[in-house]
Design an enzyme around this catalytic site. Structure first.
Site, short mmCIF file in Angstrom:
data_model
loop_
_atom_site.label_atom_id
_atom_site.label_comp_id
_atom_site.label_asym_id
_atom_site.label_seq_id
_atom_site.Cartn_x
_atom_site.Cartn_y
_atom_site.Cartn_z
N ARG A 79 95.59 -66.54 7.47
CA ARG A 79 95.39 -68.00 7.54
C ARG A 79 94.07 -68.39 6.89
O ARG A 79 92.99 -68.01 7.37
CB ARG A 79 95.39 -68.43 9.00
CG ARG A 79 95.08 -69.89 9.28
CD ARG A 79 96.15 -70.83 8.75
NE ARG A 79 97.40 -70.57 9.42
CZ ARG A 79 98.56 -71.08 9.00
NH1 ARG A 79 98.59 -71.85 7.90
NH2 ARG A 79 99.68 -70.82 9.62
N HIS A 90 97.64 -71.61 -2.67
CA HIS A 90 97.50 -72.46 -1.49
C HIS A 90 96.04 -72.44 -1.00
O HIS A 90 95.73 -72.05 0.11
CB HIS A 90 98.44 -71.91 -0.41
CG HIS A 90 98.71 -72.84 0.74
ND1 HIS A 90 97.72 -73.33 1.55
CD2 HIS A 90 99.87 -73.33 1.22
CE1 HIS A 90 98.27 -74.06 2.48
NE2 HIS A 90 99.56 -74.10 2.31
N ASP A 132 100.14 -84.37 4.23
CA ASP A 132 100.88 -83.26 3.62
C ASP A 132 101.70 -83.81 2.46
O ASP A 132 102.82 -84.28 2.66
CB ASP A 132 101.79 -82.60 4.67
CG ASP A 132 102.33 -81.28 4.21
OD1 ASP A 132 102.92 -80.56 5.05
OD2 ASP A 132 102.18 -80.95 3.02
N GLU A 175 96.14 -77.49 -3.45
CA GLU A 175 96.88 -76.35 -3.97
C GLU A 175 97.43 -76.62 -5.37
O GLU A 175 98.27 -77.52 -5.54
CB GLU A 175 98.03 -76.04 -3.01
CG GLU A 175 97.62 -75.99 -1.54
CD GLU A 175 98.77 -76.16 -0.57
OE1 GLU A 175 98.55 -76.71 0.53
OE2 GLU A 175 99.91 -75.78 -0.94
#
Ligand code: TA6
Length: 328
Positions: free
Chosen positions: A97, A198, A243, A302
């Site tokens: 992560r 990412h 997002d 990203e």
């Protein structure tokens, strides 16, 4: 009680000394230094292999072979520019992560594979004999990583490929990821993929951050079934879960962190789209390997190829390049 003579004691001391020199020597053998830069292959968390690239003026990069995953990029002052969760799990098959996960061959749930594909939870190898045609000569210190599908991978994604990624730290402290994906299928099957670096950037506080370069662009909102909208703001600021997939962005976008008085420039080639993500408070609580408050100290921007998936026929290859820099 064990009684040793003077000679035995001296022999013991010599042996201990010899062994420790050996151990140190072995470590040095894994590190190559040329002029102001070095490459070191060493063990990281949970003994997972990682490579450390250094420029003597202080900047450095760390990349794990597990996932070809960059977990650290520091500037000359030794300040960390990449966010790594304090609860990141360094244990396969869990992806790490934070840092820069490599999303391939599927972005998010845009297909039948696990979310974000499998490249980020596979072991890559160091490619010591990169073919000179794959990557142009690189200015800086670099390591070449290679991923090929295992028999298990071929069962879930029946396509033969070679994915080479060169991770470079330039003399100026920039981080460059150059990717080359080749269809090595020998029975004539093309394949199609989506892709993203990412990247999780470390920020002083999300409330201090602006993202530039998305003005008037169309985007797909992942929070509204990827409905398409047009960005009305000149710069993006974040104050709730965010997002979005911005489509066909400029080759250069910027992440401004007013709290740190720092701007990170994201330059990209072959990666037309850009995803901007922050889970914010509620979603962050559902992410097991992220501390509840850490959404405040990260933003994911990203570089990606999503809207127009890439199709490669046998023998064909695709190249993508991401350059992160704190210099204009
Ligand atoms: O890139 C943004 C995103 O797709 C978000 O929707 C969120 O799921 C994030 O990636 C993290 O995904 P992960 O699979 O690493 O938990």
């Amino acid at each position: 009680m064990i009684v040793c003579s003077y000679r035995q004691t001296m022999r013991l001391i010599h042996t201990i000394l010899f062994v420790s020199v050996l151990v140190v020597y072995t470590e040095i053998v894994e590190a190559t230094t040329t002029g102001n830069q070095s490459v070191e292959v060493t063990k990281g968390i949970n003994g997972l292999e990682k490579v450390i690239l250094r420029q003597t003026h202080g900047s450095s990069v760390e990349v794990y072979l597990y996932g070809a995953h960059v977990t650290s990029w520091k500037n000359e002052q030794g300040e960390e520019l990449i966010f790594l969760s304090s609860k990141a799990i360094f244990s396969p098959p869990k992806p790490i992560r934070g840092g820069i996960p490599t999303v391939f061959p599927q972005f998010s749930n845009l297909g039948s594979l696990q979310s974000h594909g499998f490249a980020r939870n596979r072991f890559w190898t160091i490619d010591n004999k990169p073919s000179p045609d794959t990557f142009k000569v690189t200015n800086g210190v670099s390591v070449d990583l290679l991923l090929k599908p295992t028999e298990e991978d071929l069962k879930i994604w029946p396509h033969r490929f070679e994915f080479r990624m060169r991770v470079t730290l330039t003399p100026g402290g920039d981080l460059v990821l150059t990717s080359c994906i080749r269809n090595t299928d020998d029975v004539g099957k093309p394949f199609t993929f989506t892709f993203a670096h990412h990247t999780y950037f470390s920020v002083s506080n999300i409330s201090e951050v602006e993202v530039k370069g998305m003005a008037k662009l169309d985007y797909l909102d992942n929070l509204q079934n990827r409905t398409r909208f047009t960005e009305t703001k000149d710069t993006i600021t974040i104050d709730s879960e965010f997002d979005r997939i911005y489509l066909s962005t400029p080759k250069k976008v910027a992440v401004l962190d007013h709290g740190n008085k720092r701007t990170i420039f994201v330059r990209k080639d072959g990666l037309p789209d850009a995803v901007v993500w922050n889970p914010w408070e509620t979603k962050a609580k559902t992410i097991v390997d992220l501390r509840e408050d850490e959404y405040k100290y990260m933003i994911a921007v990203e570089a990606a190829a999503i809207e127009k998936p890439v199709t490669l026929n046998p023998g064909e290859e695709w190249k993508g390049r991401l350059e992160l820099s704190t210099r204009r």
